[in-house]
Write a protein that holds these residues in place. Structure first.
Motif, short mmCIF file in Angstrom:
data_model
loop_
_atom_site.label_atom_id
_atom_site.label_comp_id
_atom_site.label_asym_id
_atom_site.label_seq_id
_atom_site.Cartn_x
_atom_site.Cartn_y
_atom_site.Cartn_z
N ILE A 1 0.88 -1.18 0.00
CA ILE A 1 0.00 0.00 0.00
C ILE A 1 0.91 1.22 0.00
CG2 ILE A 1 -1.82 1.23 1.23
CD1 ILE A 1 -2.54 -1.45 2.57
N ALA B 1 -7.60 -1.97 3.48
CA ALA B 1 -7.37 -2.45 2.11
C ALA B 1 -8.19 -3.71 1.85
CB ALA B 1 -5.88 -2.72 1.90
N LEU C 1 -9.90 2.03 1.76
CA LEU C 1 -8.81 2.99 1.82
C LEU C 1 -9.33 4.37 1.42
CD1 LEU C 1 -5.87 0.96 0.24
CD2 LEU C 1 -6.04 1.70 2.62
N LYS D 1 -9.95 8.00 -0.13
CA LYS D 1 -9.64 8.55 -1.46
C LYS D 1 -9.80 10.06 -1.43
CE LYS D 1 -11.30 4.36 -3.75
NZ LYS D 1 -12.28 3.79 -4.69
N PRO D 2 -8.86 10.82 -1.98
CA PRO D 2 -7.57 10.36 -2.46
C PRO D 2 -6.65 10.05 -1.29
CG PRO D 2 -7.66 12.74 -2.56
CD PRO D 2 -9.02 12.29 -2.09
N VAL E 1 -3.13 3.77 -1.80
CA VAL E 1 -3.72 2.83 -2.76
C VAL E 1 -2.97 1.51 -2.68
CG1 VAL E 1 -4.48 4.63 -4.35
CG2 VAL E 1 -2.20 3.62 -4.63
N SER F 1 -0.84 -0.78 -4.31
CA SER F 1 0.05 -0.62 -5.46
C SER F 1 0.57 -1.95 -5.99
CB SER F 1 1.24 0.27 -5.08
OG SER F 1 1.88 -0.19 -3.91
N THR G 1 -9.15 -6.97 -5.12
CA THR G 1 -8.54 -5.72 -5.58
C THR G 1 -9.04 -5.32 -6.97
OG1 THR G 1 -6.62 -6.89 -6.49
CG2 THR G 1 -6.46 -6.08 -4.22
#
Length: 593
Positions: A28, A69, A74, A76-77, A80, A82, A94
């Protein structure tokens, strides 16, 4: 030579059941390009049906981010996912669009958050919030949804479930609200339940109820449980396996017993060494008899309850009912008891923050019948450290100005002298003077609490009231703050009134302990007396409920603690039954009706 793979079917062995939740190489991150920073880095684990996985570590280690997650929550913004994979019964989460994830969330995987009051809608009744969750995932009538909600409340042993359905969150105690959150999470019988610090803010007896409830429901339904906590006693009590996280990485993982008995990593060893344990404080020397810095006699605090067309007083809440005790000079008296017993109200009365009846004096100065200048002078001698340092500090002000503010209010020193004194205080509590120019949000939780301690010390008070001042801190940070409080007491001769629901912390820091129940003291004595030989059944009940940070001493059954504290509401002019403290030897006092 080519290796031959032998299947479980060929050998006759049963194939292992696939995990209900599988996380692989989860990362993340926040930021973009060269500014990208990993908050969770390469985390992997599997969770089987009916299994409990505890994720432990300090604040900022990535525990809660991992849970968010998995839930697809999570912010926003912001951070994330990743890299990596999150699979629920083989389905990749995901890659799911939000519309599909909403159907999974709450139905197949659910979450209990740390603070139920901020997780529940304050304007909706408990029943409405439960039925909304059920109707969002089940094609049932309003009547059937209400029946399912009622059954969920009964399953978590909420008394008078019909009446609770009509109440709003603020009308329930903290333990009751947490049970509502559990009922909401379990109403749809999810495969996986994530509990993020579900007992941190709860008293030991309510904590025992919540943990026992989770265990019973898990065993009955086969629910897989991810328990996130910094309380190693809870880990020892609940976990099958443990992951210890630090700075976004899993530094150690495995079955619970080896983690506690033979930890491999230095960080795990340090984390376990910082855990306060019951019994560690019984070797403290008996406190020397000193003149009390504060004397409290027949302290009573009542709050009116308004009702009727004209808002008349129809009843009174007897929050504190006739307390009498002394706080020893240069010593520590701790108040313990369940939420609602009157600990914090007692502290606020001594600090002059709520009206009271009875007699009170601090450093020989009476605490009642004071003029405004006299009350201001008294407050120089009494300062408070509150539970939540972030809520105690104005986010718009630099922390140096916040620590200097009491000096300015009382007209102590010039601007230059105040700045020098604040710089000295920052150094004394382990912070660099250049931190004075920063704002509260730029510090960790432990650092913010040190700032609050510096502010309490600014006026060089005779008495500091610490109201749950370390309960929300990680064990390693908590240990450092407690050591700092002891050092400051020795250096400045401060007396502490220490309020906490953590019995191990209380035992380790206290000279004397007073156990409160329903606004009254039921037992009082030295720490060794109260914890080593508790005389009152309520004290025994509190101590039995404390989780032990040792998996080999795990309880086969949790204490059967029935119900909440009885109501403190009385008719106007009525008085509750008074308890009388009797000396049972060597200054150990026990209450009798």
């Amino acid at each position: 030579m080519r290796a031959t793979q032998v299947s479980a079917t060929q050998t006759g062995a049963a194939a292992p059941a696939p995990p209900v939740l599988s996380v692989r190489d989860l990362s993340i991150s926040v930021g973009e390009g060269t500014r990208r920073r990993a908050l969770v880095d390469g985390l992997s684990f599997d969770l089987g049906t009916g299994e409990t996985l505890c994720i432990a570590g300090e604040s900022g280690s990535g525990k809660s981010l991992t849970a968010l997650a998995v839930m697809g929550l999570l912010p926003k913004p912001g951070p994330v996912v990743s890299a990596g994979s999150i699979r629920l019964s083989g389905e990749e989460l995901t890659a799911l669009p939000e519309s599909r994830m909403r159907r999974v969330r709450g139905d197949r995987i659910a979450m209990i958050f740390q603070e139920p009051m901020t997780s529940l809608n304050p304007v909706l009744t408990v029943g409405r919030q439960l039925t909304e969750a059920i109707e969002a995932h089940r094609d049932v009538s309003a009547g059937d949804a209400r029946q399912l909600a009622l059954e969920a409340l009964k399953a978590v042993r909420i008394p008078e479930a019909e009446r609770r359905m009509r109440q709003h969150p603020h009308e329930l105690s903290g333990g009751m609200r947490q049970r509502v959150m559990i009922a909401m999470a379990l109403a749809l019988e999810p495969d996986v339940l994530i509990a993020d610090e579900p007992t941190t803010a709860l008293d030991v007896t309510i904590q025992a109820q919540v943990l026992g409830l989770l265990k019973e429901i898990q065993e009955a339904r086969g629910t897989a449980l991810v328990l996130i906590t910094h309380d190693m006693g809870v880990v020892a009590e609940m976990a099958d396996r443990v992951i210890v996280m630090r700075q976004g990485r899993a530094v150690e993982s495995g079955p619970v017993s080896p983690i506690f008995d033979t930890p491999k990593e230095d960080y795990t060893k340090a984390l376990l060494a910082a855990v306060p344990r019951m019994g560690d404080g019984r070797g403290r020397a008996a406190p020397a008899v000193t003149e009390p810095v504060a004397e409290i006699r027949d302290l009573t605090v009542r709050f009116p309850l308004k009702g009727g067309l004209f808002g008349r007083t129809v009843a009174e809440v007897h929050a504190v009912a006739g307390l009498s005790f002394d706080v020893p000079a240069r010593g520590t008296l701790s108040l313990v008891g369940e939420s609602g017993c009157g600990k914090s109200t007692t502290a606020k009365a001594i600090a002059g923050l709520v009206p009271f009846e009875g007699r009170l004096s601090v450093a020989g100065r009476p605490g009642q019948g004071l003029s405004v200048p006299e009350r201001k002078a008294l407050r120089r001698d009494v300062q408070m450290i509150f539970q939540d340092p972030f809520a105690s500090l104005d986010p718009r002000c630099r922390v140096g100005d916040l620590v200097a503010e009491p000096l300015a209010i009382h007209g102590i020193g010039s601007a230059r002298e105040r700045e020098e004194r604040v710089a000295a205080l920052f150094e004394r509590v382990g912070l660099q003077p250049d931190a004075m120019r920063r704002y509260p949000h730029q510090f960790s939780g432990g650092q913010r609490q040190r700032i609050c301690i510096a502010r309490a010390l600014a006026l060089r008070p005779k008495l500091i009231i610490a109201d749950e001042s370390v309960s929300a801190l990680d064990v390693s940070v908590q240990k450092r703050v407690l050591e700092l409080l002891k050092e400051l007491q020795s250096e400045f001769g401060i007396a502490y009134l220490f309020i906490s629901h953590d019995m191990a912390v209380v035992e380790n820091i206290s000279d004397r302990v007073a156990v409160m129940y329903l606004g009254q003291i039921v037992e009082m004595g030295t720490g060794a007396q109260v914890f080593g030989n508790p005389r009152h059944p309520y004290t025994q009940r509190l101590i039995e409920a404390v989780p032990v940070p040792d998996p080999s001493r795990r309880r086969t059954g949790f204490p059967r603690l029935v119900g909440d504290i009885p109501s403190a509401v009385r008719a106007v002019g009525d008085h509750p039954a008074r308890l009388v403290l009797q000396d049972v030897g060597e200054g150990h006092l026990v209450a009798t009706a």
